[in-house]
Structures are given as structure tokens and as C-alpha cells.
Motif scaffolding. Structure first.
Motif, mmCIF file in Angstrom:
data_model
loop_
_atom_site.group_PDB
_atom_site.id
_atom_site.type_symbol
_atom_site.label_atom_id
_atom_site.label_comp_id
_atom_site.label_asym_id
_atom_site.label_seq_id
_atom_site.Cartn_x
_atom_site.Cartn_y
_atom_site.Cartn_z
ATOM 1 N N ASP A 172 -20.422 -38.525 -20.635
ATOM 2 C CA ASP A 172 -19.217 -39.324 -20.875
ATOM 3 C C ASP A 172 -19.334 -40.142 -22.159
ATOM 4 O O ASP A 172 -18.368 -40.267 -22.929
ATOM 5 N N GLU A 173 -20.512 -40.704 -22.397
ATOM 6 C CA GLU A 173 -20.731 -41.491 -23.618
ATOM 7 C C GLU A 173 -20.601 -40.620 -24.862
ATOM 8 O O GLU A 173 -20.043 -41.047 -25.885
ATOM 9 N N LEU A 174 -21.081 -39.401 -24.764
ATOM 10 C CA LEU A 174 -20.980 -38.480 -25.889
ATOM 11 C C LEU A 174 -19.528 -38.109 -26.162
ATOM 12 O O LEU A 174 -19.089 -38.046 -27.310
ATOM 13 N N ILE A 175 -18.787 -37.849 -25.104
ATOM 14 C CA ILE A 175 -17.376 -37.469 -25.244
ATOM 15 C C ILE A 175 -16.588 -38.586 -25.915
ATOM 16 O O ILE A 175 -15.799 -38.353 -26.844
ATOM 17 N N GLU A 176 -16.805 -39.806 -25.456
ATOM 18 C CA GLU A 176 -16.102 -40.947 -26.038
ATOM 19 C C GLU A 176 -16.489 -41.148 -27.500
ATOM 20 O O GLU A 176 -15.642 -41.413 -28.354
ATOM 21 N N SER A 177 -17.766 -41.018 -27.791
ATOM 22 C CA SER A 177 -18.247 -41.192 -29.155
ATOM 23 C C SER A 177 -17.661 -40.134 -30.082
ATOM 24 O O SER A 177 -17.385 -40.398 -31.255
ATOM 25 N N ALA A 178 -17.456 -38.936 -29.550
ATOM 26 C CA ALA A 178 -16.901 -37.842 -30.346
ATOM 27 C C ALA A 178 -15.388 -37.935 -30.484
ATOM 28 O O ALA A 178 -14.763 -37.095 -31.138
ATOM 29 N N GLY A 179 -14.801 -38.952 -29.853
ATOM 30 C CA GLY A 179 -13.361 -39.154 -29.971
ATOM 31 C C GLY A 179 -12.535 -38.407 -28.953
ATOM 32 O O GLY A 179 -11.315 -38.280 -29.096
ATOM 33 N N GLY A 180 -13.174 -37.923 -27.892
ATOM 34 C CA GLY A 180 -12.446 -37.183 -26.877
ATOM 35 C C GLY A 180 -12.053 -38.041 -25.690
ATOM 36 O O GLY A 180 -12.474 -39.187 -25.563
ATOM 37 N N SER A 181 -11.234 -37.471 -24.823
ATOM 38 C CA SER A 181 -10.805 -38.143 -23.604
ATOM 39 C C SER A 181 -11.711 -37.707 -22.457
ATOM 40 O O SER A 181 -11.800 -36.517 -22.152
ATOM 41 N N VAL A 182 -12.389 -38.671 -21.845
ATOM 42 C CA VAL A 182 -13.290 -38.357 -20.737
ATOM 43 C C VAL A 182 -12.521 -37.727 -19.589
ATOM 44 O O VAL A 182 -12.971 -36.750 -18.976
#
Length: 248
Positions: A172-182
């Protein structure tokens, strides 16, 4: 059919662009380790996407007895999504050099322990197991020496030294950091995983939905189109980041 045609053609254009980008950077010396791994993982993304294309019928084959297998397409798509997250984590996300070194060393430990576990359950691999067990303390020590790792709590250090985790960040942290929606990612990932692992959702209602037999159906076309659409998004993002990293 028109939606599938647009999705398929967009995927082909994006994949061709990615392959061209990959070829352009071939044989160019990597200025950093991060660049080196970006080249490797970007190539892996292109290769998996090419495999996905090979099992997805072109729009011209609709209505012509082509083989349809959205479950296999979902399995490859899941692998591509996971590869992109690794690509982002070790090659794109900005962090201090000390942290990057710790990330790389944790990956090394995870790789080491994964191979050890594999040989542990392989018949006749006792010698390989001994060799890996011999070097386990060295790989762990390499991680322990990093400044970033030393700053973690004792509980965290003990946890990561087991080698079960490849990343210091959660998915989840990676997704958010990459600008995606968890939330959006969770839906997609669960959808793909149910097919990749043959969970009940992957085979329940096969008869009702007309999927899973290799025969064309609205469901097969729709699900295959989703896989192509999601993979296109991954490739497009990875290609843009790859180009930016290598300076155009």
C-alpha cells in the motif's frame, strides 16, 4: 467488440514504444546500480507484456473460433503489476543513498533466503543447502552494517533479518508513493489473484458466464480487455519513468 479493439490497439502501440525504448538503451553503460536494475526490470516488463500479447486474440479473430483464456491473461497481468512495483521501489522512487543501499541489501537477503528455502525442499540438494547456510550470516551482516538499517528499531531489524520481506515498505505504501489509488489497486489485484491462484472466483460460475473453456464469450473478451488495459497503464507509466531516469 469496438471497446476491445481500441484497448488491444492501444496496448500494441504502447508495447511497441516500450520495446523501442528498451532497445535504445541497450549496451549503454549504467551510471548507477539503480540504472542497471531499471534496465533489467524494464526488459522483464516488456518480455511479460509480449507474452501477454501472444495469448490475447486480436480483434480480427473475434467470431473466428480463436482460443480465449482470460485467466492466463490475468496471471500474466498480475506478474506485470508486481514487476512494476519492484521497478518503482528500487529504480524510480527517490531516497537517500544510505537507504537505497539498505533496500538493495534487503533484496539480496530475500533472494538468498528464497533460494535456501527452495533447495531445502529439493531432493538431493543437501550440498547447495550447506553452501547457502554457510553464507547466510554474511548476507545478514551486510544488511546490518548499513546506516539506514541501524536506525531501525530492534524489533524491525529482527523482523527484516529473517529475509521474508523484500521491501522496507508495504504494498500500500508503494502504491501511494507511486501516485496510485490503493482502493483501485486492491480491486484489481484481488481480481487478478483470484484467477492466478485458481481460487473459487476463478472457476465458480464458469458455465453461467461462458468463460474458462477457451471459447469466445462476452465475459472472456471483457476480462481479457481489462488485463490489456491495466497492463497498458503499467507499461505507459514505467516507460515514462524509465526515459526520465535515463535522461530522455
Amino acid at each position: 467488440m469496438s471497446d476491445y479493439k481500441k484497448t488491444y490497439n492501444r496496448f500494441v502501440v504502447t508495447l511497441d514504444r516500450c520495446k523501442s525504448t528498451s532497445s535504445e538503451k541497450a549496451d549503454i553503460p549504467s551510471p548507477t546500480s539503480s540504472h542497471y536494475y531499471s534496465s533489467l526490470i524494464f526488459t522483464k516488463l516488456c518480455t511479460s507484456a509480449e507474452s501477454l500479447l501472444s495469448i490475447c486474440p486480436s480483434p480480427t479473430k473475434i467470431g473466428k473460433n480463436a482460443h480465449w483464456d482470460c485467466a492466463s491473461a490475468a496471471t500474466l497481468t498480475r506478474a506485470i503489476v508486481e514487476a512494476y512495483l519492484v521497478f518503482y521501489y528500487i529504480c524510480i522512487e527517490e531516497c537517500e543513498e544510505k537507504e537505497w543501499q539498505a533496500r538493495w541489501r534487503l533484496l539480496n537477503l530475500h533472494d538468498h533466503m528464497s533460494r535456501l528455502k527452495m533447495f531445502n525442499v529439493m531432493k538431493g540438494a543437501e550440498e547447495q543447502v550447506k553452501q547457502f547456510e554457510k553464507y547466510t550470516p554474511t548476507v545478514q551482516s551486510d544488511l546490518e552494517k548499513s546506516e539506514f538499517f541501524k536506525a531501525l528499531s530492534e524489533k524491525q531489524r529482527d523482523h527484516y533479518l529473517k529475509g521474508n520481506n523484500a521491501f522496507f515498505k508495504s504494498q500500500d505504501e508503494l502504491i501511494e508513493s507511486a501516485g496510485g489509488s490503493v482502493e483501485e489497486f486492491r480491486f484489481r489485484y484481488r481480481f487478478l489473484s483470484n484467477h492466478a491462484h485458481s481460487y473459487p472466483m476463478g472457476f465458480y460460475r464458469m458455465a453461467e458466464s461462458g468463460r474458462g473453456t477457451g471459447v469466445e464469450s462476452k465475459c472472456e473478451i471483457g476480462y481479457t480487455g481489462l488485463c490489456l488495459e491495466w497492463t497498458t497503464e503499467c507499461l505507459d507509466k514505467a516507460q515514462s519513468e524509465f526515459v526520465s531516469k535515463w535522461g530522455g
